[in-house]
Design a protein around this motif. Structure first.
Motif, PDB file in Angstrom:
ATOM      1  N   LYS A 183      -1.408   5.237   9.583  1.00 36.14           N
ATOM      2  CA  LYS A 183      -0.018   5.024   9.178  1.00 36.14           C
ATOM      3  C   LYS A 183       0.056   4.058   8.004  1.00 36.14           C
ATOM      4  N   CYS A 184      -0.757   3.036   8.080  1.00 41.79           N
ATOM      5  CA  CYS A 184      -0.755   2.005   7.037  1.00 41.79           C
ATOM      6  C   CYS A 184      -1.222   2.574   5.704  1.00 41.79           C
ATOM      7  N   ILE A 185      -2.377   3.213   5.707  1.00 36.65           N
ATOM      8  CA  ILE A 185      -3.006   3.643   4.457  1.00 36.65           C
ATOM      9  C   ILE A 185      -2.310   4.864   3.859  1.00 36.65           C
ATOM     10  N   SER A 186      -1.665   5.673   4.725  1.00 38.22           N
ATOM     11  CA  SER A 186      -0.986   6.873   4.218  1.00 38.22           C
ATOM     12  C   SER A 186       0.166   6.518   3.287  1.00 38.22           C
ATOM     13  N   SER A 187       0.703   5.324   3.453  1.00 36.95           N
ATOM     14  CA  SER A 187       1.864   4.936   2.652  1.00 36.95           C
ATOM     15  C   SER A 187       1.532   4.722   1.179  1.00 36.95           C
ATOM     16  N   ILE A 188       0.243   4.598   0.856  1.00 37.49           N
ATOM     17  CA  ILE A 188      -0.101   4.406  -0.559  1.00 37.49           C
ATOM     18  C   ILE A 188      -0.756   5.637  -1.173  1.00 37.49           C
ATOM     19  N   ILE A 189      -0.775   6.752  -0.427  1.00 35.10           N
ATOM     20  CA  ILE A 189      -1.386   7.972  -0.970  1.00 35.10           C
ATOM     21  C   ILE A 189      -0.628   8.447  -2.210  1.00 35.10           C
ATOM     22  N   ASP A 190       0.684   8.575  -2.096  1.00 36.87           N
ATOM     23  CA  ASP A 190       1.456   9.080  -3.232  1.00 36.87           C
ATOM     24  C   ASP A 190       1.345   8.181  -4.462  1.00 36.87           C
ATOM     25  N   PRO A 191       1.477   6.852  -4.300  1.00 37.19           N
ATOM     26  CA  PRO A 191       1.295   5.995  -5.478  1.00 37.19           C
ATOM     27  C   PRO A 191      -0.083   6.124  -6.109  1.00 37.19           C
ATOM     28  N   ILE A 192      -1.102   6.281  -5.286  1.00 36.66           N
ATOM     29  CA  ILE A 192      -2.462   6.414  -5.812  1.00 36.66           C
ATOM     30  C   ILE A 192      -2.633   7.736  -6.552  1.00 36.66           C
ATOM     31  N   ILE A 193      -2.039   8.796  -5.998  1.00 39.71           N
ATOM     32  CA  ILE A 193      -2.103  10.093  -6.681  1.00 39.71           C
ATOM     33  C   ILE A 193      -1.401  10.015  -8.036  1.00 39.71           C
ATOM     34  N   LYS A 194      -0.267   9.320  -8.067  1.00 44.43           N
ATOM     35  CA  LYS A 194       0.458   9.159  -9.337  1.00 44.43           C
ATOM     36  C   LYS A 194      -0.374   8.424 -10.385  1.00 44.43           C
ATOM     37  N   ASP A 195      -1.285   7.571  -9.910  1.00 48.58           N
ATOM     38  CA  ASP A 195      -2.163   6.859 -10.834  1.00 48.58           C
ATOM     39  C   ASP A 195      -3.425   7.643 -11.163  1.00 48.58           C
ATOM     40  N   GLY A 196      -3.440   8.920 -10.768  1.00 51.25           N
ATOM     41  CA  GLY A 196      -4.525   9.792 -11.212  1.00 51.25           C
ATOM     42  C   GLY A 196      -5.679   9.953 -10.249  1.00 51.25           C
ATOM     43  N   ILE A 197      -5.572   9.398  -9.051  1.00 45.68           N
ATOM     44  CA  ILE A 197      -6.660   9.540  -8.072  1.00 45.68           C
ATOM     45  C   ILE A 197      -6.190  10.519  -7.004  1.00 45.68           C
ATOM     46  N   ASN A 198      -6.689  11.734  -7.048  1.00 47.16           N
ATOM     47  CA  ASN A 198      -6.232  12.762  -6.109  1.00 47.16           C
ATOM     48  C   ASN A 198      -7.384  13.356  -5.303  1.00 47.16           C
ATOM     49  N   GLU A 199      -8.469  12.591  -5.173  1.00 50.01           N
ATOM     50  CA  GLU A 199      -9.614  13.054  -4.390  1.00 50.01           C
ATOM     51  C   GLU A 199      -9.906  12.027  -3.287  1.00 50.01           C
ATOM     52  N   ILE A 200     -10.031  12.515  -2.051  1.00 49.79           N
ATOM     53  CA  ILE A 200     -10.236  11.639  -0.892  1.00 49.79           C
ATOM     54  C   ILE A 200     -11.359  12.201  -0.026  1.00 49.79           C
ATOM     55  N   MET A 201     -12.232  11.317   0.431  1.00 51.66           N
ATOM     56  CA  MET A 201     -13.283  11.689   1.391  1.00 51.66           C
ATOM     57  C   MET A 201     -12.923  11.114   2.752  1.00 51.66           C
ATOM     58  N   VAL A 202     -13.015  11.954   3.807  1.00 52.62           N
ATOM     59  CA  VAL A 202     -12.727  11.508   5.166  1.00 52.62           C
ATOM     60  C   VAL A 202     -13.872  11.914   6.095  1.00 52.62           C
ATOM     61  N   GLY A 203     -13.931  11.269   7.262  1.00 50.03           N
ATOM     62  CA  GLY A 203     -14.990  11.543   8.227  1.00 50.03           C
ATOM     63  C   GLY A 203     -14.512  12.279   9.455  1.00 50.03           C
ATOM     64  N   SER A 204     -13.358  12.952   9.340  1.00 46.63           N
ATOM     65  CA  SER A 204     -12.780  13.657  10.484  1.00 46.63           C
ATOM     66  C   SER A 204     -12.095  14.930  10.011  1.00 46.63           C
ATOM     67  N   TYR A 205     -12.410  16.041  10.678  1.00 44.28           N
ATOM     68  CA  TYR A 205     -11.762  17.311  10.342  1.00 44.28           C
ATOM     69  C   TYR A 205     -10.258  17.197  10.574  1.00 44.28           C
ATOM     70  N   GLY A 206      -9.863  16.552  11.687  1.00 44.82           N
ATOM     71  CA  GLY A 206      -8.441  16.426  12.004  1.00 44.82           C
ATOM     72  C   GLY A 206      -7.674  15.630  10.973  1.00 44.82           C
ATOM     73  N   ILE A 207      -8.264  14.528  10.516  1.00 40.30           N
ATOM     74  CA  ILE A 207      -7.618  13.717   9.473  1.00 40.30           C
ATOM     75  C   ILE A 207      -7.548  14.498   8.172  1.00 40.30           C
ATOM     76  N   GLY A 208      -8.633  15.217   7.851  1.00 38.99           N
ATOM     77  CA  GLY A 208      -8.623  16.054   6.644  1.00 38.99           C
ATOM     78  C   GLY A 208      -7.547  17.122   6.715  1.00 38.99           C
ATOM     79  N   TRP A 209      -7.424  17.759   7.879  1.00 40.64           N
ATOM     80  CA  TRP A 209      -6.396  18.791   8.081  1.00 40.64           C
ATOM     81  C   TRP A 209      -5.010  18.206   7.885  1.00 40.64           C
ATOM     82  N   SER A 210      -4.802  17.003   8.402  1.00 44.63           N
ATOM     83  CA  SER A 210      -3.500  16.345   8.278  1.00 44.63           C
ATOM     84  C   SER A 210      -3.180  16.052   6.812  1.00 44.63           C
TER      85      SER A 210
END
Length: 889
Positions: free
Chosen positions: A658-685
């Motif tokens: 919940k905490c980290i998801s809140s900065i996804i959009d701002p980070i994407i706006k700054d040109g970072i749109n690639e994320i590595m995760v260690g869970s299929y469920g989190i990736g699916w989300s």
């Protein structure tokens, strides 16, 4: 009074005797395994004949059976797994418990009517992952033991509107590491927990070390930290006995751990939990302290409420010793040397008897003395709280006294096991036709709720009695003898014309044949319909061709595999070096050597915010600092024309998501749109949250086969292959993926101290009250073989234990290139700028040598290996890449 709903009581069955003990003691369901594909390889387990017998026995007594296939599966095994799944469906297994995503996909497509349970080995610990499981078609999720009751409550609230079920462990052993993420046993001895062969290194003793870091992050000037307890990774045993009332309405099933335990253990634990659950339903659920003593006597390493309810993580740990504690009953208050008599002050009301076993733990904890009581002791004191025992050894005053064997409890468990009570009421109607043939009609309702009516007519008729006719009472008594079966006669109606005779053996034969018929009807309730089974068999035949081709590819030699891979890789992207980093220094070092692909998992050591590990931080301050670090890393990468991927931790708690998801959009706006995760469920989300995110899977997803890759490729651009696999197995996976035209790219770790354990425990919390600078100081543990395992404490205060020796595959670059891997990863998390700079330089140079490919290539790669070895913590190893797993044990 309105009765409360009650969760299923799920019991372990490592053997047929344990299964019967569980069912008789009151388990609603049991979980067990066949001889293969089980996370408890060293349990007795069941062959196919035993498996069918176990399932039939359980169903006849009203219990369900869940079969575990909770290991990771290799490509060549899938044909056998598919056939096994169909066979389990055919014989009436109620569900399968799965770890491997590829196996889950096969199960879903092959036998859609066979319920799937997601094993705790899938590491599901958030609402997002539960939603993925539901979408995938999974019926039940076994939640990670690390989840807190508040988090489960949130999931439970969501599930009120959905069908997926929740299961949690309530009693038994705890793993130190998140289940499914422990690789320590695999890396140090080739015995993989993901294949059911864990050697339990967490139950060994370790020293805690602290020291300085050299320019590459290796430990120097180290010192052992003196601690009172040395079993640093050993957990207590879980017991939610006193807290069932707090959780019973949140979940659908409570699970008892223990497939390696005896039938006696299973019987006593199941019976005690059954008793309390039933009383909770009636509204009278009060835990019984004498029953709690019995749970301790069955086995305990000291009990804990676990991560679910404990507020202090240290109360989950049992660092003083790894074995059974028994039940603490008192202290030694005096010793008479002349009579060799030991006086014990009892702290709990417990009566010792002849045959009991006790252990004295001396005050220095360095010695202990055990004995069997040969004569019932004398009790004294006003409250009869003192006993005197004859001991052959002087017992120091202040020694703690534990009972480890309770003779009366052994007798109690035998009574439980031998008390097989029929549970299905049977209504009978007996009459005779004109030919004096007995006609027997029976009605009963099975445990599935289905009503059955059975008509039985023997192939003989009764004769007119010459001397002594059978009485109505005698016929009724003979027919009612249903002992040893799940049935008891509830009502019986008889229309007897009288004056008939037949041998009692024939009446007994009628009863046995009738019961056999009834049992067959009952068992059919659990088995698939003929049309459904035929449809599943056709589906198996259709997919067998693909499975056989996969097995055929897997059986090729390594040279054949590599040549085939090379044919594919010519058409694929060029092999490059990438790196895992956790601070800006390592980012700079990697960029200085020309690394163009940076995975950045920022820890807040970078800004010296976390001088003391686990410092509580305001959410906004944390996000502000993480955001700033990511943008700084991005600026560094832009200047060097490199690509930055934001790497998330392998374990994501609900709070952190919940905490980290809140900065996804701002980070994407700054040109970072690639994320590595260690869970299929989190990736699916994340995929469903924002389709513009380019997703990468890390090693935490546990990719062992091309069937898993097929599933992951729907959302992941790059997939990391597990380092538990051998060179041949990796080549086979890639070839099978290409043969099946699955579009994806592959990452593989080639250098670094591999992450071996991720634990909610925070080892830095047991340090003496001194400042510890996580950025500049080295923290590690040393085992009995003097191997030093580095430790990283992450921003959620988890302990990450790294392997004691660094993986190094520099001299296998030619083969890795032929495989068609896109990115070869160096793990520099927790390392230094110099380390990142040199390792990237060496591996890039190695790729250059390999591409030149001449007679000096091998010599040049070996020179690079020598340089790498000097910079590596603990030396270097090829790990499982060359030796594979040790599965002969």
């Amino acid at each position: 009074m309105k009765l409360k709903s009650i969760p299923e009581l799920l019991a372990p069955a490592g053997s047929m005797d344990a299964l019967k003990a569980a069912v008789i003691a009151g388990a609603d369901a049991v979980y067990l395994a066949g001889k293969n594909f089980s996370a408890r390889h060293y349990a007795e387990n069941f062959n196919r004949i035993e498996m069918k017998e176990a399932i039939d026995y359980s169903h006849l007594h009203g219990s369900k059976v869940y079969v575990t296939i909770n290991t990771l599966i290799k490509d060549f095994e899938f044909e056998k797994v598919a056939e096994y799944l169909l066979w389990l469906y055919k014989i009436g297994a109620d569900a399968v418990i799965l770890q491997d995503i590829g196996v889950a996909a096969i199960c879903r497509d092959l036998v859609p009517n066979l319920d799937m349970h997601a094993s705790t080995q899938m590491t599901i610990n958030s609402l997002e992952e539960v939603k993925w499981a539901e979408n995938f078609g999974i019926k039940r999720v076994v939640l990670s033991r690390e989840m807190k009751v508040e988090e489960i409550n949130e999931i439970s609230y969501y599930l009120k509107r959905n069908k997926i079920e929740l299961e949690i462990f309530a009693h038994g052993a705890l793993c130190y590491c998140y289940s499914g993420q422990c690789l320590l046993s695999s890396f140090i001895g080739g015995r993989s927990g993901n294949r059911g062969r864990c050697a339990q290194p967490c139950r060994k003793s370790y020293e805690l070390l602290k020291g300085d870091k050299d320019q590459y992050g290796k430990i120097i000037n180290h010192e052992s930290i003196i601690l009172k307890e040395n079993y640093l990774l050993s957990t207590r045993d879980l017991s939610l006995y006193h807290n069932l009332e707090k959780i019973y309405n949140l979940i659908d099933s409570i699970k008892i751990e223990g497939r390696m335990r005896s039938p006696e253990y299973v019987a006593i634990v199941v019976s005690i939990y059954r008793k309390l659950l039933d009383s909770i339903v009636q509204g009278t659920g009060i835990p019984n302290e004498k029953d709690y003593y019995k749970l301790k006597l069955a086995f305990n390493r000291n009990f804990t409420k676990g991560h679910l309810l404990e507020t202090n993580k240290n109360l989950i740990m049992g660092r003083d010793a790894p074995g059974n504690r028994g039940l603490f009953i008192g202290l030694v208050s005096d010793y008479e040397n002349k009579t060799k008599s030991t006086l014990i002050n009892l702290k709990i009301p417990f009566k010792l008897e002849k045959g009991d076993g006790i252990v004295f733990i001396f005050p220095d904890k360095e010695q202990e003395y055990g004995m069997i009581i040969e004569k019932s002791p004398n009790y004294s004191g006003k409250k009869l709280d003192k006993i005197t025992l004859k001991t052959k050894k002087l017992i120091p005053i202040g020694s703690k006294v534990y009972i480890t064997r309770d003779a009366s409890l052994i007798k109690t468990t035998q009574k439980i096991i031998n008390k097989e009570t029929p549970s299905i009421p049977l209504d009978l109607h007996i009459k005779w036709d004109k030919e004096n043939k007995l006609l027997l009609k029976g009605e009963f309702v099975g445990s599935t709720g289905n009503k059955h009516v059975i008509h039985f007519k023997p192939n003989f008729k009764m004769e007119i009695a010459i001397k002594k006719p059978l009485s109505k009472e005698l016929i009724i008594n003979q027919i009612k003898k249903t002992g040893g079966t799940p049935f008891y006669v509830n009502r019986i109606k008889i229309n007897y014309p009288g004056n008939l005779f037949t041998p009692l053996s024939k009446l007994n034969s009628i009863r046995r044949d009738f019961i056999k018929n009834a049992e067959s009807k009952l068992l059919n309730d659990y088995k698939p319909l003929k049309d459904d089974l035929e449809a599943a068999e056709k589906r198996l035949n259709l997919i067998k061709h693909d499975l056989k081709s996969v097995r055929k590819t897997s059986n090729k030699s390594i040279d054949e595999q590599l040549n085939k891979s090379l044919d594919h890789s010519i058409r694929e992207a060029h092999t490059s070096i990438s790196i895992y980093t956790s601070n800006l220094e390592t980012v700079k070092g990697a960029l200085n050597s020309g690394c163009s692909h940076i995975y950045f998992e920022p820890f807040l050591w970078e800004k010296n915010i976390r001088e003391v590990p686990c410092k509580v931080m305001d959410k906004e301050i944390y996000l502000e600092n993480i955001f700033e670090l990511i943008l700084k890393a991005q600026d560094l990468c832009i200047k060097k024309e490199a690509n930055l991927i934001w790497k998330w931790p392998s374990i994501i708690s609900p709070r952190y998501f919940k905490c980290i998801s809140s900065i996804i959009d701002p980070i994407i706006k700054d040109g970072i749109n690639e994320i590595m995760v260690g869970s299929y469920g989190i990736g699916w989300s994340l995929f469903n949250l924002n389709h513009h995110i380019k997703l990468y899977s890390s090693s935490g997803v546990n990719v062992w086969n091309n069937h898993t890759i097929r599933e992951l490729s729907n959302i992941f651009h790059n997939i990391t292959i597990s380092n538990e696999l051998s060179e041949m197995e990796i080549a086979s996976i890639i070839n099978n993926t290409r043969n099946n035209r699955i579009k994806t790219s592959f990452d593989f770790m080639v250098q670094g101290n591999m992450e071996s354990i991720i634990s909610e425990d925070c080892l830095s919390s047991i340090l003496p009250e001194k400042d510890y600078n996580i950025k500049t100081e080295f923290l590690g543990i040393k085992d009995m073989k003097n191997r030093v395992f580095p430790i990283i404490i992450d921003d959620e205060c988890r302990t990450h234990i790294l392997n004691s020796v660094e993986l190094c595959l520099i001299d296998y670059l030619p083969n890795l290139y032929k495989m068609g891997l896109q990115y070869l990863i160096i793990d520099a998390r927790g390392k230094t700028e110099n380390y990142a700079q040199d390792m990237v330089k060496f591996y890039k140079q190695g790729l250059k040598y390999m591409e030149e490919s001449n007679e000096k290539t091998e010599y040049k790669l070996n020179k690079l290996k020598y340089k790498i070895q000097k910079r590596s913590h603990g030396g270097i190893t090829t790990g499982n890449f060359m030796r594979g797993l040790n599965e002969d044990l």
